[in-house]
Design a protein around this motif. Structure first.
Motif, PDB file in Angstrom:
ATOM      1  N   ALA A   5       0.833  -1.208   0.000  1.00  0.00           N
ATOM      2  CA  ALA A   5       0.000   0.000   0.000  1.00  0.00           C
ATOM      3  C   ALA A   5       0.867   1.257   0.000  1.00  0.00           C
ATOM      4  O   ALA A   5       0.560   2.233  -0.693  1.00  0.00           O
ATOM      5  CB  ALA A   5      -0.918  -0.006   1.213  1.00  0.00           C
ATOM      6  N   ALA A   6       1.947   1.243   0.744  1.00  0.00           N
ATOM      7  CA  ALA A   6       2.845   2.407   0.793  1.00  0.00           C
ATOM      8  C   ALA A   6       3.525   2.630  -0.553  1.00  0.00           C
ATOM      9  O   ALA A   6       3.689   3.781  -0.975  1.00  0.00           O
ATOM     10  CB  ALA A   6       3.882   2.218   1.890  1.00  0.00           C
ATOM     11  N   ILE A   7       3.913   1.562  -1.224  1.00  0.00           N
ATOM     12  CA  ILE A   7       4.517   1.690  -2.554  1.00  0.00           C
ATOM     13  C   ILE A   7       3.521   2.345  -3.505  1.00  0.00           C
ATOM     14  O   ILE A   7       3.874   3.229  -4.288  1.00  0.00           O
ATOM     15  CB  ILE A   7       4.938   0.300  -3.088  1.00  0.00           C
ATOM     16  N   ALA A  12       2.055   7.303  -6.519  1.00  0.00           N
ATOM     17  CA  ALA A  12       0.928   8.069  -7.075  1.00  0.00           C
ATOM     18  C   ALA A  12       1.293   9.515  -7.372  1.00  0.00           C
ATOM     19  O   ALA A  12       0.798  10.101  -8.311  1.00  0.00           O
ATOM     20  CB  ALA A  12      -0.250   8.018  -6.112  1.00  0.00           C
ATOM     21  N   GLY A  13       2.168  10.105  -6.608  1.00  0.00           N
ATOM     22  CA  GLY A  13       2.487  11.509  -6.790  1.00  0.00           C
ATOM     23  C   GLY A  13       3.762  11.780  -7.556  1.00  0.00           C
ATOM     24  O   GLY A  13       4.244  12.896  -7.556  1.00  0.00           O
ATOM     25  N   PRO A  21       5.948   0.416  -8.725  1.00  0.00           N
ATOM     26  CA  PRO A  21       5.255  -0.848  -8.439  1.00  0.00           C
ATOM     27  C   PRO A  21       5.669  -1.978  -9.379  1.00  0.00           C
ATOM     28  O   PRO A  21       5.672  -3.144  -8.986  1.00  0.00           O
ATOM     29  CB  PRO A  21       3.773  -0.531  -8.608  1.00  0.00           C
ATOM     30  N   ILE A  22       6.045  -1.627 -10.612  1.00  0.00           N
ATOM     31  CA  ILE A  22       6.511  -2.657 -11.539  1.00  0.00           C
ATOM     32  C   ILE A  22       7.794  -3.286 -11.029  1.00  0.00           C
ATOM     33  O   ILE A  22       7.958  -4.512 -11.053  1.00  0.00           O
ATOM     34  CB  ILE A  22       6.693  -2.065 -12.951  1.00  0.00           C
ATOM     35  N   SER A  23       8.723  -2.460 -10.535  1.00  0.00           N
ATOM     36  CA  SER A  23       9.975  -3.013  -9.999  1.00  0.00           C
ATOM     37  C   SER A  23       9.720  -3.834  -8.741  1.00  0.00           C
ATOM     38  O   SER A  23      10.374  -4.852  -8.515  1.00  0.00           O
ATOM     39  CB  SER A  23      10.972  -1.892  -9.709  1.00  0.00           C
ATOM     40  N   PHE A  24       8.747  -3.402  -7.931  1.00  0.00           N
ATOM     41  CA  PHE A  24       8.403  -4.156  -6.729  1.00  0.00           C
ATOM     42  C   PHE A  24       7.874  -5.540  -7.095  1.00  0.00           C
ATOM     43  O   PHE A  24       8.291  -6.551  -6.523  1.00  0.00           O
ATOM     44  CB  PHE A  24       7.362  -3.387  -5.914  1.00  0.00           C
ATOM     45  N   ILE A  69      15.495   6.558  -5.943  1.00  0.00           N
ATOM     46  CA  ILE A  69      15.746   5.992  -4.611  1.00  0.00           C
ATOM     47  C   ILE A  69      14.556   5.146  -4.173  1.00  0.00           C
ATOM     48  O   ILE A  69      14.725   4.040  -3.658  1.00  0.00           O
ATOM     49  CB  ILE A  69      16.037   7.118  -3.596  1.00  0.00           C
ATOM     50  N   ILE A  70      13.354   5.645  -4.415  1.00  0.00           N
ATOM     51  CA  ILE A  70      12.157   4.872  -4.068  1.00  0.00           C
ATOM     52  C   ILE A  70      12.081   3.606  -4.908  1.00  0.00           C
ATOM     53  O   ILE A  70      11.699   2.544  -4.415  1.00  0.00           O
ATOM     54  CB  ILE A  70      10.897   5.731  -4.235  1.00  0.00           C
TER      55      ILE A  70
END
Length: 85
Positions: A5-7, A12-13, A21-24, A69-70
């Motif tokens: 959910a945090a990812i 989103a911003g 999310p794709i990398s996650f 970084i994210i």
């Protein structure tokens, strides 16, 4: 679930937010494959907790870190999340 959910909320911003999310997800698949090949990753549960706390802190920070970084932190978190799952 908190890290996922945090990812989503962090991405989103951001302009290139869809890459996060794709990398996650890709790293989570890799973590699952590593687990199926019975390669041991040490302290996986601790890494999942630390990543969830880190993403929570990033959500409340007034200035968000760079998207790269994210993305890297999301991939690392996804790797451990996939291994644990």
């Amino acid at each position: 679930l908190v890290a996922i959910a945090a990812i989503g909320l962090l991405s989103a911003g951001i302009v290139r937010g869809s890459l996060i999310p794709i990398s996650f997800v890709l790293a989570a698949v890799l973590g699952t494959v590593i687990h199926l090949y019975q390669i041991s990753l040490p302290t996986t549960e601790i890494a999942v907790v630390i990543s969830s706390i880190t993403f929570g802190f990033m959500l409340v920070m007034p200035n968000r870190p760079n998207w790269l970084i994210i993305l890297i932190l999301g991939a690392i978190a996804g790797l451990f999340q996939g291994y644990v799952n």
